[in-house]
Design an enzyme around this catalytic site. Structure first.
Site, PDB file in Angstrom:
ATOM      1  N   HIS A  51       0.839  -1.195   0.000  1.00 19.93           N
ATOM      2  CA  HIS A  51       0.000   0.000   0.000  1.00 19.93           C
ATOM      3  C   HIS A  51       0.865   1.232   0.000  1.00 19.93           C
ATOM      4  O   HIS A  51       1.911   1.255   0.650  1.00 19.93           O
ATOM      5  CB  HIS A  51      -0.925   0.003   1.224  1.00 19.93           C
ATOM      6  CG  HIS A  51      -2.061   0.955   1.091  1.00 19.93           C
ATOM      7  ND1 HIS A  51      -1.951   2.278   1.436  1.00 19.93           N
ATOM      8  CD2 HIS A  51      -3.319   0.780   0.616  1.00 19.93           C
ATOM      9  CE1 HIS A  51      -3.103   2.881   1.192  1.00 19.93           C
ATOM     10  NE2 HIS A  51      -3.959   1.998   0.691  1.00 19.93           N
ATOM     11  N   ASP A  70      -7.946  -5.217  -0.483  1.00 21.89           N
ATOM     12  CA  ASP A  70      -8.496  -6.090  -1.524  1.00 21.89           C
ATOM     13  C   ASP A  70      -8.296  -7.575  -1.235  1.00 21.89           C
ATOM     14  O   ASP A  70      -8.982  -8.412  -1.808  1.00 21.89           O
ATOM     15  CB  ASP A  70      -7.854  -5.749  -2.876  1.00 21.89           C
ATOM     16  CG  ASP A  70      -8.254  -4.368  -3.332  1.00 21.89           C
ATOM     17  OD1 ASP A  70      -9.466  -4.124  -3.418  1.00 21.89           O
ATOM     18  OD2 ASP A  70      -7.379  -3.531  -3.560  1.00 21.89           O
TER      19      ASP A  70
HETATM   20  N1  COA Z   1       4.081  -7.512  -4.575  1.00 22.72           N
HETATM   21  C1  COA Z   1       5.422  -7.594  -4.579  1.00 22.72           C
HETATM   22  N2  COA Z   1       6.205  -6.585  -4.181  1.00 22.72           N
HETATM   23  C2  COA Z   1       5.610  -5.464  -3.773  1.00 22.72           C
HETATM   24  C3  COA Z   1       4.212  -5.309  -3.755  1.00 22.72           C
HETATM   25  C4  COA Z   1       3.438  -6.404  -4.178  1.00 22.72           C
HETATM   26  N3  COA Z   1       2.118  -6.342  -4.178  1.00 22.72           N
HETATM   27  N4  COA Z   1       3.910  -4.086  -3.320  1.00 22.72           N
HETATM   28  C5  COA Z   1       5.041  -3.468  -3.072  1.00 22.72           C
HETATM   29  N5  COA Z   1       6.079  -4.300  -3.342  1.00 22.72           N
HETATM   30  C6  COA Z   1       7.484  -4.026  -3.185  1.00 22.72           C
HETATM   31  C7  COA Z   1       8.084  -3.404  -4.432  1.00 22.72           C
HETATM   32  O1  COA Z   1       8.532  -4.359  -5.348  1.00 22.72           O
HETATM   33  C8  COA Z   1       9.202  -2.614  -3.835  1.00 22.72           C
HETATM   34  O2  COA Z   1      10.216  -3.505  -3.493  1.00 22.72           O
HETATM   35  P1  COA Z   1      11.737  -3.195  -3.808  1.00 22.72           P
HETATM   36  O3  COA Z   1      12.053  -2.018  -2.926  1.00 22.72           O
HETATM   37  O4  COA Z   1      12.440  -4.439  -3.461  1.00 22.72           O
HETATM   38  O5  COA Z   1      11.766  -2.836  -5.269  1.00 22.72           O
HETATM   39  C9  COA Z   1       8.611  -2.101  -2.514  1.00 22.72           C
HETATM   40  O6  COA Z   1       7.635  -3.075  -2.152  1.00 22.72           O
HETATM   41  C10 COA Z   1       7.973  -0.736  -2.615  1.00 22.72           C
HETATM   42  O7  COA Z   1       7.033  -0.767  -3.674  1.00 22.72           O
HETATM   43  P2  COA Z   1       6.517   0.507  -4.458  1.00 22.72           P
HETATM   44  O8  COA Z   1       6.227   0.101  -5.870  1.00 22.72           O
HETATM   45  O9  COA Z   1       7.408   1.667  -4.247  1.00 22.72           O
HETATM   46  O10 COA Z   1       5.198   0.797  -3.708  1.00 22.72           O
HETATM   47  P3  COA Z   1       4.066   1.756  -4.213  1.00 22.72           P
HETATM   48  O11 COA Z   1       3.699   2.612  -3.095  1.00 22.72           O
HETATM   49  O12 COA Z   1       4.387   2.443  -5.493  1.00 22.72           O
HETATM   50  O13 COA Z   1       2.933   0.690  -4.586  1.00 22.72           O
HETATM   51  C11 COA Z   1       0.966  -0.458  -4.749  1.00 22.72           C
HETATM   52  C12 COA Z   1       1.734   0.591  -3.970  1.00 22.72           C
HETATM   53  C13 COA Z   1      -0.392  -0.636  -4.120  1.00 22.72           C
HETATM   54  C14 COA Z   1       0.772   0.024  -6.203  1.00 22.72           C
HETATM   55  C15 COA Z   1       1.754  -1.787  -4.730  1.00 22.72           C
HETATM   56  O14 COA Z   1       1.908  -2.232  -3.407  1.00 22.72           O
HETATM   57  C16 COA Z   1       1.137  -2.857  -5.592  1.00 22.72           C
HETATM   58  O15 COA Z   1       1.381  -2.897  -6.797  1.00 22.72           O
HETATM   59  N6  COA Z   1       0.290  -3.758  -5.001  1.00 22.72           N
HETATM   60  C17 COA Z   1      -0.375  -4.783  -5.750  1.00 22.72           C
HETATM   61  C18 COA Z   1      -1.700  -4.264  -6.282  1.00 22.72           C
HETATM   62  C19 COA Z   1      -2.705  -4.060  -5.201  1.00 22.72           C
HETATM   63  O16 COA Z   1      -2.928  -4.923  -4.369  1.00 22.72           O
HETATM   64  N7  COA Z   1      -3.354  -2.895  -5.248  1.00 22.72           N
HETATM   65  C20 COA Z   1      -4.392  -2.545  -4.297  1.00 22.72           C
HETATM   66  C21 COA Z   1      -3.928  -1.437  -3.417  1.00 22.72           C
HETATM   67  S1  COA Z   1      -5.080  -1.114  -2.125  1.00 22.72           S
END
Ligand code: COA
Length: 375
Positions: A260, A311
């Site tokens: 998140h 979710d």
């Molecule tokens: N699966 C695997 N790795 C994840 C992850 C996931 N769902 N969410 C975050 N990470 C990891 C990233 O790979 C990154 O790792 P690294 O530092 O080794 O590269 C780290 O956590 C930070 O991720 P980042 O992309 O900077 O986080 P963000 O704030 O941009 O992303 C989301 C937030 C929600 C987009 C992301 O967590 C995600 O894609 N989740 C899956 C989709 C989802 O469930 N969405 C509903 C949100 S309520």
């Protein structure tokens, strides 16, 4: 210029609707100052929608009047039912929802009126009609007769009634009611931000909601719930979860339903409520999806310290309730419509055009070459 990719931690506006904060390593979520755990325990969706729209909890008589107003607004105009009938049956219900909202806008003579009173009326109508649009479309695409709204039933139970044609059990109705409460608002999430950007141009409320519904569908936002159940189906049995998660993370793929933007390394308070609900449902109905979910949660934490988001256990609850996979995102929208409309009204009331800047990184000052001279 400092670039904040993804606008992370950027404060884009003032709002008095939801408070999302991390205090002493614990996440807080409040709607209008009321803690989500208290609302989950004592409230119903209509009460929460009232709170989000008007800023105060209703009295008993105000709540009854609000419920009655919503009931009176549930039915769809025949033109909308015609639209649902004519859309190809493979259309994703979220596409149907945003198309129906746009059509509803075309039927509102006062579409461009943005006064507080007009906006509240539009908000009530959309809150009331969202479940009907989703349920009617599902019945039409599956060749079943429409089940019209039942005035004896509250918001969540009426939705399940319109969807399945029979009154749900108390447990099923409470599950969905709670799910709607927990999804009702969440500060400047992507879809709410999209709605506020549209509202900041003084676009009509329907246009703002079309922007929000379109944005919610993306798999990094509400679309994740549908991806979660697809993952559970692929895993199929709890003992395969660990290997699945390990391999996925090794391939640097995202695990849907985890992570998140705001709740980093801290449990989303909505997940706590939803997991408890999913567990109860597993004990009383069927534990298949809950067992897989728990195994995935443990593996995701073991291999990457990832925590489940809103979710993740929602998907588990919907699947246990037998809800078709592609209705997971529309159900999120049925809850979130209260928050979206409250934010649009707040934006109208204190508006400044949302228009950030981009740091230009492309080529500059290039010499134009006429087309005949290009090699
Ligand atoms: N699966 C695997 N790795 C994840 C992850 C996931 N769902 N969410 C975050 N990470 C990891 C990233 O790979 C990154 O790792 P690294 O530092 O080794 O590269 C780290 O956590 C930070 O991720 P980042 O992309 O900077 O986080 P963000 O704030 O941009 O992303 C989301 C937030 C929600 C987009 C992301 O967590 C995600 O894609 N989740 C899956 C989709 C989802 O469930 N969405 C509903 C949100 S309520």
């Amino acid at each position: 210029m400092i670039v904040k990719e993804g606008l992370e931690d950027v404060i884009a506006c003032r709002s008095s609707i939801s408070r999302v904060e991390i205090e002493d390593g614990k996440a807080i979520l409040e709607y209008r100052g009321y803690n989500i755990h208290d609302l989950a325990k004592h409230s119903c969706y209509e009460e929460v929608a009232y709170l989000l729209l008007f800023g105060e909890l209703p009295t008993k008589s105000e709540l009854e009047a609000f419920k009655e107003e919503l009931k009176d607004l549930r039915e769809l105009p025949p033109q909308i039912i015609g639209l649902l009938t004519h859309l190809p049956p493979f259309t994703h219900p979220m596409v149907v929802l945003r198309t129906a909202v746009s059509y509803l806008g075309s039927m509102d003579k006062y579409i461009h009126y943005r006064s507080y009173e007009h906006s509240i009326e539009k908000a009530k109508s959309l809150i009331a009609k969202f479940p009907t649009i989703v349920a009617y479309y599902h019945r039409i695409r599956t060749g079943q007769n429409l089940v019209h709204p039942n005035d004896e039933l509250d918001h969540a139970e009426n939705f399940l009634y319109m969807l399945y044609g029979e009154e749900p059990s108390e447990l099923e109705a409470r599950c969905l009611d709670l799910d709607f409460i927990l999804h009702a608002d969440h500060e400047l999430n992507a879809s709410t931000f999209a709605a506020r950007v549209a509202a900041s141009t003084l676009a009509d409320m329907y246009a703002c909601i079309v922007a929000a519904t379109g944005t919610l569908m993306g798999p990094l936002h509400g679309g994740a719930a549908q991806k979660v159940i697809e993952m559970f189906r692929e895993i199929a049995v709890p003992w395969r979860a660990e290997e699945y998660v390990k391999e996925k993370l090794k391939r640097k793929e995202r695990l849907m339903g985890f992570g998140h933007r705001v709740y980093k390394n801290v449990m989303d308070p909505r997940t706590i409520e939803l997991k408890a609900l999913a567990k109860m449902l597993a004990e009383q109905k069927d534990s298949k999806w809950f067992e897989i979910a728990e195994a995935v949660e443990q593996a995701a934490y073991k291999y990457k310290k990832l925590l489940p988001n809103v979710d993740f256990y929602s998907a588990c609850i919907y699947a246990t309730l037998g809800i078709p996979d592609d209705l997971f995102i529309p159900i999120f929208a049925i809850g979130r419509i209260a928050g979206w409309t409250a934010h649009i009204i707040e934006q109208y009331e204190n508006n400044r055009l949302l228009r950030p800047r981009a740091l230009y990184v492309g080529p500059k000052n290039r010499k134009y070459i006429p087309i005949e001279e290009r090699g």
